[in-house]
Scaffold this motif. Structure first.
Motif, mmCIF file in Angstrom:
data_model
loop_
_atom_site.group_PDB
_atom_site.id
_atom_site.type_symbol
_atom_site.label_atom_id
_atom_site.label_comp_id
_atom_site.label_asym_id
_atom_site.label_seq_id
_atom_site.Cartn_x
_atom_site.Cartn_y
_atom_site.Cartn_z
ATOM 1 N N VAL A 39 0.844 -1.199 0.000
ATOM 2 C CA VAL A 39 0.000 0.000 0.000
ATOM 3 C C VAL A 39 0.879 1.249 0.000
ATOM 4 C CG1 VAL A 39 -1.638 1.353 1.378
ATOM 5 C CG2 VAL A 39 -1.994 -1.104 1.070
ATOM 6 N N LYS A 40 1.909 1.247 0.828
ATOM 7 C CA LYS A 40 2.816 2.389 0.888
ATOM 8 C C LYS A 40 3.496 2.609 -0.467
ATOM 9 C CE LYS A 40 6.713 4.273 3.433
ATOM 10 N NZ LYS A 40 7.705 4.057 4.474
ATOM 11 N N GLU B 196 1.619 6.636 -6.883
ATOM 12 C CA GLU B 196 0.532 7.557 -7.237
ATOM 13 C C GLU B 196 0.967 9.005 -7.045
ATOM 14 O OE1 GLU B 196 -2.819 6.516 -4.818
ATOM 15 O OE2 GLU B 196 -3.395 4.824 -6.096
ATOM 16 N N ARG B 197 1.624 9.299 -5.917
ATOM 17 C CA ARG B 197 2.074 10.662 -5.635
ATOM 18 C C ARG B 197 3.105 11.101 -6.672
ATOM 19 N NH1 ARG B 197 4.219 10.143 -0.746
ATOM 20 N NH2 ARG B 197 6.271 9.890 -1.633
ATOM 21 N N ASP B 198 4.054 10.217 -6.982
ATOM 22 C CA ASP B 198 5.082 10.557 -7.960
ATOM 23 C C ASP B 198 4.460 10.843 -9.333
ATOM 24 O OD1 ASP B 198 6.980 10.217 -5.997
ATOM 25 O OD2 ASP B 198 7.630 8.228 -6.706
ATOM 26 N N GLU B 199 3.501 10.019 -9.740
ATOM 27 C CA GLU B 199 2.817 10.227 -11.022
ATOM 28 C C GLU B 199 2.029 11.532 -11.019
ATOM 29 O OE1 GLU B 199 0.459 6.721 -11.635
ATOM 30 O OE2 GLU B 199 2.226 5.441 -11.889
ATOM 31 N N LEU C 288 -7.678 17.616 -11.978
ATOM 32 C CA LEU C 288 -6.667 16.884 -12.734
ATOM 33 C C LEU C 288 -7.229 15.545 -13.199
ATOM 34 C CD1 LEU C 288 -3.623 17.540 -10.345
ATOM 35 C CD2 LEU C 288 -4.368 18.892 -12.314
ATOM 36 N N PRO C 289 -6.533 14.869 -14.095
ATOM 37 C CA PRO C 289 -6.999 13.560 -14.566
ATOM 38 C C PRO C 289 -7.174 12.557 -13.424
ATOM 39 C CG PRO C 289 -5.180 14.350 -15.930
ATOM 40 C CD PRO C 289 -5.300 15.292 -14.757
ATOM 41 N N GLY C 290 -8.107 11.659 -13.591
ATOM 42 C CA GLY C 290 -8.328 10.598 -12.620
ATOM 43 C C GLY C 290 -8.980 11.053 -11.335
ATOM 44 N N GLU D 66 -7.614 11.377 -5.926
ATOM 45 C CA GLU D 66 -9.069 11.414 -5.773
ATOM 46 C C GLU D 66 -9.480 10.982 -4.366
ATOM 47 O OE1 GLU D 66 -13.107 9.797 -7.984
ATOM 48 O OE2 GLU D 66 -11.250 8.681 -8.242
ATOM 49 N N ALA D 67 -8.866 9.927 -3.851
ATOM 50 C CA ALA D 67 -9.212 9.432 -2.515
ATOM 51 C C ALA D 67 -8.861 10.451 -1.434
ATOM 52 C CB ALA D 67 -8.500 8.104 -2.246
#
Length: 98
Positions: A9-10, A16-19, A48-50, A69-70
């Motif tokens: 998960v980490k 996700e953060r890097d992207e 933003l996207p997503g 998004e979460a």
């Protein structure tokens, strides 16, 4: 072995953060609360996207925070529920709620 799901998960959240921060957002449209003037201090957001969101202060537009998004959903739901009300902040003085 029990720590593996937490590590997965980490690692996923870091990817996700890097992207998210790798996205070029130079052409996004920034939004602010209705009724605010151009010269007023305000929070601005861009979609933003997503389902991700970028957020900045009008006083420091070069500093941009980005949320998945979460993360954004959790923030909005918490704000609607009063989690971030100034009068609930620990140690907040009377002027904090003004």
């Amino acid at each position: 072995m029990a720590d593996l799901p937490d590590e997965d998960v980490k690692a996923r959240k870091e990817r996700e953060r890097d992207e998210l921060y790798a996205l070029d957002i130079s052409d996004v449209e920034w939004h602010c609360a209705p009724g605010t003037e151009e010269h007023e201090e305000r929070v601005e957001i861009a979609y933003l996207p997503g389902g991700a969101v970028a957020m900045r202060s009008s006083l420091d537009p070069d500093t941009v925070l980005r949320y998945t998004e979460a993360e954004w959903r959790a923030f909005v739901l918490g704000a609607r529920d009063g989690e971030f009300d100034l009068d609930r902040a620990p140690g907040a003085g009377a002027e904090a709620g003004a």
